[in-house]
Design an enzyme around this catalytic site. Structure first.
Site, mmCIF file in Angstrom:
data_model
loop_
_atom_site.group_PDB
_atom_site.id
_atom_site.type_symbol
_atom_site.label_atom_id
_atom_site.label_comp_id
_atom_site.label_asym_id
_atom_site.label_seq_id
_atom_site.Cartn_x
_atom_site.Cartn_y
_atom_site.Cartn_z
ATOM 1 C CE LYS A 1 -3.843 1.902 2.769
ATOM 2 N NZ LYS A 1 -4.617 1.732 4.022
ATOM 3 C CB SER B 1 -8.068 3.463 3.057
ATOM 4 O OG SER B 1 -7.166 2.902 3.992
ATOM 5 C CB SER C 1 -8.100 0.614 5.991
ATOM 6 O OG SER C 1 -8.873 1.781 5.882
HETATM 7 N N1 GLN Z 1 -12.863 3.857 6.743
HETATM 8 C C1 GLN Z 1 -12.290 4.310 7.970
HETATM 9 C C2 GLN Z 1 -11.926 5.769 7.838
HETATM 10 O O1 GLN Z 1 -12.254 6.329 6.852
HETATM 11 C C3 GLN Z 1 -11.082 3.487 8.316
HETATM 12 C C4 GLN Z 1 -9.907 3.821 7.501
HETATM 13 C C5 GLN Z 1 -8.701 3.029 7.855
HETATM 14 O O2 GLN Z 1 -8.786 2.014 8.522
HETATM 15 N N2 GLN Z 1 -7.557 3.519 7.420
HETATM 16 O O3 GLN Z 1 -11.319 6.357 8.686
#
Ligand code: GLN
Length: 487
Positions: free
Chosen positions: A79, A154, A178
């Site tokens: 990532k 994400s 994420s």
């Molecule tokens: N979807 C969650 C957010 O927008 C978690 C994102 C993540 O785990 N990086 O913060």
């Protein structure tokens, strides 16, 4: 897809060890798959094809010389939030375009030391804020099971790369879901380790009390291998723990006799997709058939996870993102004066969701509001953690859905941030408690979209999670299905 790119990482390792295939052949197969599918999926921000082939050739020579490192010659994707020395690291943001780190994240360095071949850096919601990868400044990633749908986020690029056979495994990060949520939406395995299990050094910070790097793979066994390489104390991350790292792969196997599995009432809610509930309940029955004892439990503070997370994560983000001012990293919009340059750089460099989080976080931390918002959220976080502590007095592992719904269509949630945040209701609690969570494929809905079951264990009991998930995969075939990609 070529036969090789459908195989598990563990099976590929065996073939490499038996000299049935070379790493160069394997890396070529993945690069061919990337060439075929990347135009329709867009899982990557940066491809490192040339370097991958050179790494693969070196891995083959090293193996011939007797080198048996655990990931020697295995092609992986990372990532774009993890620093990679000499390779641009953008976090899916305009503000970091052109930023080339001078060091690698510890997690990345450990994979390299174990012999991985790096295929490239994967797409993501900007600074890991989002649940669909629609917040990337580099365009959306498409779900390999249906390219009209989001891959989740994400770490959407990492999940899609594995699901499309464009990497044998990938690394993501999980702050509030994420890794687990995109794994569920793309039909792959995703493991969020305990907070402090894998070093955050070199991971571009979002919510520092929550961020956890971890693997996305086709099988639980593959996740066990990658975790084993990445986990362990790092003197460069003060929150990384010295707890010994067990041999996760050696711990797999056996039935689930005597395992107590808790099913929290609060994770089956009105408004969730009926097919998700049906599949997850069937998966829990499968655990029972494998010998587990199923116990209904209560996690009474579950409902507060969303408001608590959306105070704490933006508060930490607003502090962490203060460093992007156009002076030290990445892109600069030069306006002559310092304040003007800061304003223009941040105004043009950050996307809408990141700005929203910075404003929410700054507000929650400002004098006069701190106690009411951030202080209160921290107190309630302790109650959420307490739910887990009480539950784990009665059960060894918790089983629940990973997400309330399967992959949604592009644009479905972009008009309403709260709707998007609701995608994370089942993954946020484990993040706030710092405990590990694993998503395993457990079925498909009537539209052919994957469904994930989430398993949660006490802190530093990834071994229990992996053993449970592996036993489930030995008895089921969901993870063996591959998305049919049009060429
Ligand atoms: N979807 C969650 C957010 O927008 C978690 C994102 C993540 O785990 N990086 O913060």
């Amino acid at each position: 897809m070529s036969e090789l790119t459908r195989m598990t990482l563990s099976a590929l390792l065996e073939r490499l060890r038996a000299r049935d295939i070379s790493s160069v052949e394997l890396t070529r197969a993945y690069l061919d798959a990337i060439q075929a599918h990347e135009p329709s999926i867009h899982a990557f921000i940066t491809l490192t094809a040339e370097r991958a082939l050179a790494d693969a050739a070196r891995a083959d020579q090293q193996r011939a010389a007797g080198d048996e490192r655990p990931l020697l010659g295995i092609p992986l994707a990372i990532k774009d939030v993890l620093s990679t020395q000499g390779i641009e690291t953008t976090c899916g943001s305009r503000i970091l375009s052109g930023y080339v780190p001078v060091f690698s994240a510890t997690a990345v360095q450990r994979l390299e030391d174990a012999g991985m071949v790096l295929l490239g850096k994967t797409n993501m919601d900007e600074f890991a804020m989002g649940s669909s990868t629609e917040n990337s400044a580099r365009g959306v990633t498409r779900n390999p099971w249906n390219t009209e749908r989001v891959p989740g986020g994400s770490s959407g690029g990492s999940a899609a790369a594995v699901a499309a056979g464009m990497a044998s495994g990938a690394i993501g990060t999980d702050t509030g879901g994420s890794i687990r949520q995109p794994a569920a939406l793309c039909g792959v395995v995703g493991l969020k380790p305990s907070y402090g299990r894998v070093s955050r050094y070199g991971l571009v910070a979002f919510g520092s009390s929550l961020d956890c790097p971890g693997p996305l793979t086709r099988t639980v066994e593959d996740a066990a291998r990658l975790l084993g390489v990445m986990a362990g104390h790092d003197p460069l991350d003060a929150t990384s723990m010295t707890t010994p790292v067990p041999d996760y792969v050696a711990g797999l196997g056996g039935d689930l006799n005597g395992l107590r599995v808790g099913v929290p009432r609060q994770y089956f809610i009105d408004g969730m997709q009926a097919e998700v509930e049906t599949s997850v309940r069937a998966a829990i029955e499968q655990l029972r058939a494998l010998g587990a004892e199923i116990v209904e439990i209560d996690m009474p503070h579950t409902d507060y996870s969303l408001p608590v997370y959306y105070i704490i994560a933006p508060a930490e983000a607003s502090a962490n993102l203060a460093r992007y001012d156009g002076i030290r990293f990445g892109a600069r919009v030069d306006k002559g004066g310092m304040w003007e340059t800061y304003k223009a750089t941040r105004g043009e460099g950050f996307g809408a969701e990141v700005k929203r989080r910075i404003m929410l976080g700054t507000y929650a931390l400002s004098a006069g509001y701190y106690d009411a918002y951030y202080g209160k959220a921290q107190q309630v976080r302790t109650l959420i953690k307490g739910d887990f502590e009480l539950a784990f007095e009665r059960v060894d592992v918790i089983a629940a859905p990973t997400t309330p719904k399967t992959a949604f269509k592009f644009g479905d949630n972009t008009g309403d941030p709260l709707q998007m945040y609701l995608e994370d209701v089942f993954t946020l609690p484990a993040s706030l408690a710092g405990v590990p969570g694993l998503s395993v494929p457990c079925g498909f809905d009537s539209a052919g979209l994957p469904i994930g079951m989430q398993l949660i264990a006490p802190a530093f009991r990834e071994d229990v999670l992996l053993r449970t998930g592996h036993a489930y995969q030995q008895a089921t075939e969901w993870h063996t299905r591959s998305a049919e990609l049009k060429l």
